[in-house]
Design a protein around this motif. Structure first.
Motif, PDB file in Angstrom:
ATOM      1  N   MET A 182       0.810  -1.212   0.000  1.00 55.16           N
ATOM      2  CA  MET A 182       0.000   0.000   0.000  1.00 55.16           C
ATOM      3  C   MET A 182       0.846   1.267   0.000  1.00 55.16           C
ATOM      4  SD  MET A 182      -3.152   1.111   2.483  1.00 55.16           S
ATOM      5  CE  MET A 182      -2.205   2.013   3.708  1.00 55.16           C
ATOM      6  N   GLN A 183       0.518   2.159  -0.936  1.00 52.04           N
ATOM      7  CA  GLN A 183       1.207   3.432  -1.005  1.00 52.04           C
ATOM      8  C   GLN A 183       0.374   4.413  -1.827  1.00 52.04           C
ATOM      9  OE1 GLN A 183       4.903   3.269  -3.191  1.00 52.04           O
ATOM     10  NE2 GLN A 183       4.140   1.659  -4.542  1.00 52.04           N
ATOM     11  N   LEU A 191      -4.088  -2.808  -5.220  1.00 52.95           N
ATOM     12  CA  LEU A 191      -3.868  -3.265  -3.854  1.00 52.95           C
ATOM     13  C   LEU A 191      -4.622  -4.562  -3.585  1.00 52.95           C
ATOM     14  CD1 LEU A 191      -2.697  -2.857  -1.036  1.00 52.95           C
ATOM     15  CD2 LEU A 191      -4.638  -1.355  -0.519  1.00 52.95           C
ATOM     16  N   ALA A 192      -5.854  -4.651  -4.059  1.00 48.24           N
ATOM     17  CA  ALA A 192      -6.617  -5.897  -3.904  1.00 48.24           C
ATOM     18  C   ALA A 192      -5.905  -7.050  -4.601  1.00 48.24           C
ATOM     19  CB  ALA A 192      -8.026  -5.722  -4.467  1.00 48.24           C
ATOM     20  N   GLY A 193      -5.314  -6.773  -5.759  1.00 54.42           N
ATOM     21  CA  GLY A 193      -4.581  -7.810  -6.480  1.00 54.42           C
ATOM     22  C   GLY A 193      -3.399  -8.332  -5.678  1.00 54.42           C
ATOM     23  N   GLU A 194      -2.688  -7.443  -5.006  1.00 53.01           N
ATOM     24  CA  GLU A 194      -1.557  -7.873  -4.173  1.00 53.01           C
ATOM     25  C   GLU A 194      -2.028  -8.761  -3.034  1.00 53.01           C
ATOM     26  OE1 GLU A 194       1.624  -7.371  -4.621  1.00 53.01           O
ATOM     27  OE2 GLU A 194       1.520  -5.995  -6.329  1.00 53.01           O
ATOM     28  N   ILE A 195      -3.145  -8.390  -2.421  1.00 52.92           N
ATOM     29  CA  ILE A 195      -3.697  -9.169  -1.311  1.00 52.92           C
ATOM     30  C   ILE A 195      -4.114 -10.553  -1.792  1.00 52.92           C
ATOM     31  CG2 ILE A 195      -5.643  -9.322   0.290  1.00 52.92           C
ATOM     32  CD1 ILE A 195      -5.583  -6.195   0.332  1.00 52.92           C
ATOM     33  N   ILE A 230      -7.459   6.031  -7.270  1.00 52.60           N
ATOM     34  CA  ILE A 230      -6.063   6.112  -6.849  1.00 52.60           C
ATOM     35  C   ILE A 230      -6.004   6.519  -5.375  1.00 52.60           C
ATOM     36  CG2 ILE A 230      -3.844   7.231  -7.233  1.00 52.60           C
ATOM     37  CD1 ILE A 230      -4.779   5.322  -9.460  1.00 52.60           C
ATOM     38  N   ILE A 231      -5.296   5.763  -4.581  1.00 54.61           N
ATOM     39  CA  ILE A 231      -5.126   6.053  -3.161  1.00 54.61           C
ATOM     40  C   ILE A 231      -4.239   7.288  -3.014  1.00 54.61           C
ATOM     41  CG2 ILE A 231      -4.183   5.177  -0.986  1.00 54.61           C
ATOM     42  CD1 ILE A 231      -4.863   2.340  -2.064  1.00 54.61           C
TER      43      ILE A 231
END
Length: 387
Positions: A182-183, A191-195, A230-231
């Motif tokens: 997360m950044q 981010l969901a894909g990384e999780i 975008i975060i």
């Protein structure tokens, strides 16, 4: 080789089926046509998600006769590889009269009238199929057995607890991936894909509910799924996802900040954290679920935030197939259930302020033992984590 991929012994499944039969007899019900995939797995060992588009059932009487599984012909090998049940039959979709076949099997087992138990609240039983079954089973009366067949799942056996802990390990892999990845500048979907990749790479089975993830102005959406937003620096990001072992789910719930958040965001998070801690503090063997939720609300009343707590405080979790992972334990006002050792449940303190475009959710999956409450996975009662 039959039942090569079975997750439990035939002995454990038969003991579960014996308990279901006992409960049926208590209610004066002589037969059951169980269609919920969770029940087919829990009692019959049959591991398949396809109930939502191809009717299938575990049919048995309240007496000691052998059960029958009936399913679509294309899924026959799925039952052979996972189920202990010996009598497995099939039909051809679009050609055979499925409700009539289900009724015929029940009548083989002695159904002539009286009551027949079916999980009428299951997503596996659409209205049209229910109407056709009622007609085919007449003059027998259909009785809703959703809760009756679901209640035995609330107390986990040692073998089930082992799967719950393994599922927690898979969810932990996802939580650690979120912390690493997360950044500001990345999308929610990335981010969901990384999780999800981390959990699958660790060995997780597929989960029954999509990864829930929201950031910034989207955090007031309690069941929001990831979008291409975008975060941004200072955003809160809240997460809810499950690791899965042998269909047993353990849900991680956590809110983090992508850089230092606003004073208001911290205030809301801290109130949610106090709520979570207060609710956990009220949980013990013999506790009434209403009292638990009331305890979780007390800090929010003092902070003037009770109206923002719009979710139940918790619910049971374990075996699950899409589209849900809830079991019939409701840790909420309006229920009179009593907490028992061996229960596993999700707890979440959720606060939403739509007018402020702000929300937080904090909690995780917990088990109740004779020694107390144990967190299997989640953010839990911790200070706001700033990445």
């Amino acid at each position: 080789m039959r039942a090569k991929f079975a997750s439990f012994t035939e002995q454990e499944h038969r003991a579960r089926l014996a308990e279901a039969r006992r409960l049926l007899k208590e209610q004066g019900i002589d037969h059951c046509i169980s269609m919920a995939p969770e029940s087919l797995y829990y009692y019959g060992g049959y591991d398949s998600w396809v109930s939502v588009n191809s009717p299938q059932a575990l049919i048995f009487s309240a007496d000691d006769g052998e059960p029958t599984i009936i399913l679509r012909d294309t899924d026959l090998s799925l039952a052979y590889e996972s189920s202990w049940v010996k009598d497995i039959r099939h039909y051809r979709l679009m050609f055979d009269d499925v409700p009539a076949i289900f009724a015929s099997i029940a009548k083989e087992k002695g159904l002539r009238g009286g009551k027949v138990a079916i999980e009428t609240q299951s997503y596996a039983l659409p209205h049209s199929l229910g109407l056709a079954l009622a007609k085919a089973l007449a003059p027998a009366e259909i009785v809703d057995a959703t809760v009756l067949l679901g209640m035995p799942r609330l107390i986990k056996s040692p073998s089930e607890m082992a799967y719950m802990r393994k599922a927690g390990e898979y969810a932990q892999a996802g939580l650690e991936a979120a912390r690493r990845a997360m950044q500001p500048g990345m999308s929610e979907i990335a981010l969901a894909g990384e999780i999800e990749h981390a959990m699958r790479a660790a060995g997780s089975d597929y989960w029954s509910i999509p990864t829930e993830l929201a950031s910034g102005e989207r955090t007031a959406g309690g069941h929001a799924t990831a979008r291409n937003r975008i975060i941004e620096r200072g955003d809160l990001v809240h997460l809810e996802f499950a690791g899965v072992a042998a269909r047993y789910h353990a849900t991680a719930i956590h809110t983090m900040a992508a850089g230092e958040p606003s004073i208001r965001a911290r205030e809301v998070y801290d109130a949610g954290r106090e709520s979570l801690a207060a609710g956990i503090g009220a949980i013990h063997v013999g506790a009434n679920v209403t009292d638990i939720e009331e305890a979780s609300l007390e800090p929010l009343r003092k902070a003037g935030m009770e109206d923002a707590a719009v979710m139940r405080f918790g619910y049971g979790i374990g075996v699950a197939y899409p589209p849900i992972w809830l079991e019939p334990l409701q840790i909420s006002r309006g229920s009179n259930q009593i907490m028992q050792a061996g229960m596993v449940f999700v707890l979440h303190a959720y606060l939403q302020f739509p007018d402020e475009q702000l929300g937080i959710i904090q909690g995780g999956t917990y088990a109740l033992t004779e020694q107390g409450v144990e967190m299997l996975i989640g953010g839990g009662d911790v200070p706001l984590e700033v990445i």
